[in-house]
Design a protein around this motif. Structure first.
Motif: not given
Length: 59
Positions: A1-3, A17-18, A41-47, A50-56
């Motif tokens: 999905m995130l590849e 993604i979400l 100023r911009p946010w950066k998020i690691s994949k 996101i994977e951790k959030h989706l699993i939880e």
């Protein structure tokens, strides 16, 4: 999905993604429900964050 995404993504990509809006994305980041960081100023998020959030939240 995130590849198809880089290892570090933007808020816009997080929204894609979400399937959420920008306000919800910023809320998730500001409340540390999804771990991210700001470079200037911009946010950066690691994949992995996101994977951790989706699993939880898929239980």
């Amino acid at each position: 999905m995130l590849e198809q995404y880089d290892d570090v993504i933007s808020v816009k990509e997080l929204c894609d993604i979400l399937k959420i809006g920008r306000n919800r994305a910023y809320e998730l980041l500001q409340t540390n429900q999804i771990k991210g960081f700001q470079m200037g100023r911009p946010w950066k998020i690691s994949k992995t964050a996101i994977e951790k959030h989706l699993i939880e939240h898929s239980k």
